[in-house]
Design an enzyme around this catalytic site. Structure first.
Site, short mmCIF file in Angstrom:
data_model
loop_
_atom_site.label_atom_id
_atom_site.label_comp_id
_atom_site.label_asym_id
_atom_site.label_seq_id
_atom_site.Cartn_x
_atom_site.Cartn_y
_atom_site.Cartn_z
CB CYS A 170 -0.86 -0.04 1.25
SG CYS A 170 -1.67 1.50 1.61
N1 MHO Z 1 -6.45 -2.39 2.67
C1 MHO Z 1 -6.36 -0.98 2.44
C2 MHO Z 1 -5.33 -0.69 1.39
C3 MHO Z 1 -5.24 0.72 0.98
S1 MHO Z 1 -4.04 0.93 -0.11
C4 MHO Z 1 -3.92 2.50 -0.61
C5 MHO Z 1 -7.71 -0.47 2.03
O1 MHO Z 1 -8.35 -1.11 1.22
O2 MHO Z 1 -8.13 0.55 2.53
O3 MHO Z 1 -4.12 0.03 -1.19
#
Ligand code: MHO
Length: 184
Positions: free
Chosen positions: A17
């Protein structure tokens, strides 16, 4: 920040992420800028939703501009490998998909060589249970993420994801590598 523009180098890191990777690198001394975005895929100008479908080929990445006179590329790599798990294919914790793959887009041969060198060292050290699966590939493309992803951690510190996933990571790296970070 004062820098000699001729010396500024760029690299793109994907380590899960991009809220996390941006938060790690933005306060590193010698880093001029960190920009979250999408790279390595085929869709032009993808949106976050496009990339979340996991069919664009893009990874969530950050573009790092740095001054090699203030921070070595090797040090950036050490921080990169200390702040994500480079042995889990297409996955960082509960974030699963090719968009979360571990990947380095290099922009010069020195970066490529340093990356392979450190990966060999990590594999030899058996620091992780499995081998490093990080891809080391030449830069192909990069599309900046939407504004709300920029500085996400700073703007959303109270969110669950920031508290549970990003905060502990930052605490650890700030402690372990305190001299590398700007403190204010
Ligand atoms: N599991 C997180 C990841 C965010 S990232 C910017 C979400 O779905 O909020 O991929």
């Amino acid at each position: 920040m004062k820098t000699n523009n001729n010396e500024i180098k760029t690299v793109y890191f994907g380590g899960g992420c991009f809220w996390c990777t941006e938060a790690v690198f933005k306060d590193v001394k010698g880093v001029i800028s960190v920009t979250p975005g999408y790279g390595g895929g085929v869709t032009e100008y993808p949106s976050y939703d496009d990339v979340s479908e996991d069919t664009t080929g893009h990874a969530e990445v950050i573009r790092i501009r740095y001054d090699p006179e203030l921070i070595s590329f090797r040090t950036l790599l050490i921080l990169f490998f200390a702040t994500h798990n480079p042995t889990t294919l297409n996955r960082q914790g509960s974030d699963i998909g090719t968009r979360y793959r571990s990947i380095i887009f290099y922009t010069n041969i020195h970066q490529k060589e340093e990356a392979y060198k450190l990966i060999d060292e990590i594999n030899d050290s058996e620091e992780f249970e499995g081998p490093v699966v990080t891809e080391v590939v030449p830069f192909v493309n990069f599309y900046e993420a939407e504004g709300y992803h920029k500085n996400y951690f700073a703007k959303n510190q109270r969110s669950m994801y920031c508290q549970v996933i990003i905060n502990p990571k930052l605490d650890k790296v700030h402690k372990e590598f305190s001299s590398l970070f700007i403190t204010n």
